[in-house]
Design a protein around this motif. Structure first.
Motif, PDB file in Angstrom:
ATOM      1  N   GLU A  59       4.433 -20.559   7.393  1.00  0.00           N
ATOM      2  CA  GLU A  59       4.480 -22.167   6.764  1.00  0.00           C
ATOM      3  C   GLU A  59       4.303 -21.866   5.253  1.00  0.00           C
ATOM      4  O   GLU A  59       3.863 -20.978   4.560  1.00  0.00           O
ATOM      5  CB  GLU A  59       2.804 -22.758   7.050  1.00  0.00           C
ATOM      6  CG  GLU A  59       2.945 -24.352   6.409  1.00  0.00           C
ATOM      7  CD  GLU A  59       1.707 -24.784   6.458  1.00  0.00           C
ATOM      8  OE1 GLU A  59       1.706 -25.820   7.026  1.00  0.00           O
ATOM      9  OE2 GLU A  59       0.852 -24.218   6.085  1.00  0.00           O
ATOM     10  N   SER A  98       2.838 -19.091   0.797  1.00  0.00           N
ATOM     11  CA  SER A  98       3.315 -18.801   2.333  1.00  0.00           C
ATOM     12  C   SER A  98       2.046 -18.496   3.099  1.00  0.00           C
ATOM     13  O   SER A  98       1.213 -17.712   2.480  1.00  0.00           O
ATOM     14  CB  SER A  98       4.437 -18.070   2.668  1.00  0.00           C
ATOM     15  OG  SER A  98       3.809 -16.600   2.109  1.00  0.00           O
ATOM     16  N   GLU A 139       4.828 -17.871  13.481  1.00  0.00           N
ATOM     17  CA  GLU A 139       5.056 -18.979  12.935  1.00  0.00           C
ATOM     18  C   GLU A 139       4.670 -18.785  11.333  1.00  0.00           C
ATOM     19  O   GLU A 139       3.410 -18.363  11.236  1.00  0.00           O
ATOM     20  CB  GLU A 139       4.589 -20.338  13.356  1.00  0.00           C
ATOM     21  CG  GLU A 139       4.744 -21.510  12.651  1.00  0.00           C
ATOM     22  CD  GLU A 139       4.029 -22.800  13.515  1.00  0.00           C
ATOM     23  OE1 GLU A 139       3.650 -23.846  12.905  1.00  0.00           O
ATOM     24  OE2 GLU A 139       4.099 -22.829  14.687  1.00  0.00           O
ATOM     25  N   THR A 175       8.410 -25.103   7.900  1.00  0.00           N
ATOM     26  CA  THR A 175       7.766 -24.220   9.008  1.00  0.00           C
ATOM     27  C   THR A 175       8.933 -23.393   9.570  1.00  0.00           C
ATOM     28  O   THR A 175       9.893 -23.791  10.053  1.00  0.00           O
ATOM     29  CB  THR A 175       7.314 -25.502  10.012  1.00  0.00           C
ATOM     30  OG1 THR A 175       6.396 -26.291   9.452  1.00  0.00           O
ATOM     31  CG2 THR A 175       6.640 -24.668  11.312  1.00  0.00           C
ATOM     32  N   ARG A 200       7.276 -28.944   2.612  1.00  0.00           N
ATOM     33  CA  ARG A 200       6.958 -27.998   3.462  1.00  0.00           C
ATOM     34  C   ARG A 200       7.985 -27.265   4.281  1.00  0.00           C
ATOM     35  O   ARG A 200       8.929 -28.295   5.017  1.00  0.00           O
ATOM     36  CB  ARG A 200       5.913 -28.942   4.450  1.00  0.00           C
ATOM     37  CG  ARG A 200       5.304 -28.012   5.316  1.00  0.00           C
ATOM     38  CD  ARG A 200       4.202 -28.958   6.393  1.00  0.00           C
ATOM     39  NE  ARG A 200       3.455 -28.010   7.091  1.00  0.00           N
ATOM     40  CZ  ARG A 200       3.706 -28.225   8.377  1.00  0.00           C
ATOM     41  NH1 ARG A 200       4.593 -28.997   8.938  1.00  0.00           N
ATOM     42  NH2 ARG A 200       2.971 -27.399   9.478  1.00  0.00           N
TER      43      ARG A 200
END
Length: 405
Positions: free
Chosen positions: A192, A208, A190, A173, A171
């Motif tokens: 991910e 994403s 933000e 971020t 993952r």
């Protein structure tokens, strides 16, 4: 999140010394394709951009402008990456990525931008600073923070890597901070990224999604695929599918969008920098559009006549080209072609343009004499591209219509 920014003036004063120190530490040089990005500490960067990573050095002495030259130190670590431009008679540095040790010994990667014209003399300054955490180049980072020079909208971006079995990234971020110079004003954003592996530990795909953006009330978005593992056979199948389906789908788009006015051009416009899914935009140019052009500036007139983005009928994301099967084919080919994408996409779309010229004429209610279809990249010289597609005589005739309006 509180983030301390670099001392830009101090870095700019030391640019020459920093480059000289890095170059002095180089014990061997290696060429690679321009998109290699081996010098950066970012995890899965190429895949997140929708490209397969460059994994081998170039042989011989390739074209410098299409390549990057890496300098390795005695510990076999990259300390300098140099990209080139032809702003002078011979290739000169366009940018340099330089690894340095900060005052406390922590490593940082600087991007130095070079400007050669229209300035009367060469300028070099630090454009961004990349700092890995922990401060150790010999281990994979837990996070990487990038700082941009003020006035570019984005101020900093911090990527955090969550690792699983064997240290593999599962993952990512990414949090970005923008200031008032950004079009959306000061805000944070933000993203991910989720990485999926098969039972043998091989990476299968990366998705994403937008988690939050304080510049709007929009909530989290659905995940979209950024990279997917593919075989050589899958790439060949995707290429064949596009060659077969694109002409049909473009003609369907023309049928839906025919303005039922005299039309002098159909254009297929694409962006070579966005190859993750390189779906072309489509546009139709009408004689009425020519008659509405009101400018004495020759360059502006040429742009209005030939730039597809200015045409009265324009769709950036045509529905006919957005089926799941087509999007998958765009993604697989763009990912596999890598830095050959521009040539590959240009060749394919030019062939489509040639093949559909007569079928499109039959679909349009009023195709103009000399009607043509052309493919162009966003940064192309549109006048040059259309001269090849229309022929010089037909191109002049169209421009003359504009001048008589």
């Amino acid at each position: 999140m509180a983030v301390s920014t670099p001392d830009w003036e101090d870095l700019d004063r030391r640019v020459d010394a920093l480059v000289a120190a890095a170059e002095g530490a180089v014990v061997r040089w290696v060429w690679a394709r321009d998109r290699a990005d081996w010098e950066t500490p970012f995890e899965l960067w190429e895949q997140r951009c929708g490209r397969n990573p460059v994994t081998s050095a170039s042989k011989g002495t390739p074209d410098p402008v299409a390549s990057v030259r890496y300098g390795y130190d005695e510990d076999d670590r990259i300390v300098l990456a140099r990209r080139f431009t032809r702003e002078r008679k011979d290739p000169v540095p366009r940018s340099e990525m330089v690894w340095i040790a900060e005052a406390d010994g922590a490593p940082a990667l600087l991007e130095i931008e070079h400007r050669w014209r229209p300035y009367p003399q060469h300028l070099a300054f630090v454009r961004l600073v990349i700092v890995p955490e922990p401060p150790d180049r010999d281990r994979a980072p837990d996070a990487v923070t990038t700082f941009w020079r003020p006035g570019r909208g984005i101020v900093w971006k911090r990527e955090r890597y969550d690792r699983g079995e064997g240290g593999r990234v599962e993952r990512i971020t990414s949090t970005s901070r923008y200031d008032e110079s950004d079009l959306s004003g000061a805000h944070e954003r933000e993203l991910e990224y989720l990485v999926t592996y098969d039972e043998l530990g091989a990476m299968e795909h990366i998705t994403s999604r937008l988690v939050a953006d304080t510049s709007s009330d929009r909530g989290p978005t659905q995940a979209s695929v950024q990279w997917v593992r593919s075989t050589a056979a899958a790439v060949r199948d995707a290429e064949a599918f596009l060659a077969r389906e694109l002409p049909v789908r473009v003609i369907d788009w023309v049928r839906r969008n025919d303005p039922k006015l005299p039309v002098y051009a159909l254009a297929l416009l694409y962006d070579a920098e966005d190859v993750a899914i390189w779906t072309p935009s489509l546009a139709l140019a009408t004689v009425q559009h020519l008659q509405q052009i009101d400018t004495q500036n020759d360059a502006a007139r040429v742009d209005l006549v030939w730039n597809p983005a200015t045409f009265p009928v324009f769709e950036a994301e045509p529905a006919e080209l957005a089926s799941p099967e087509l999007l998958a084919a765009f993604r697989i080919t763009g990912q596999a072609w890598g830095d050959r994408s521009t040539k590959k996409i240009t060749a394919l779309l030019k062939k489509v343009a040639t093949d559909i010229r007569e079928p499109v004429r039959e679909v349009l209610v009023e195709p103009m004499d000399g009607f043509a279809v052309y493919a162009a990249e966003l940064e192309d010289d549109f006048e040059k591209v259309t001269k090849s597609a229309f022929g010089a005589k037909a191109q002049r005739a169209i421009m003359n219509r504009c001048r008589r309006s």
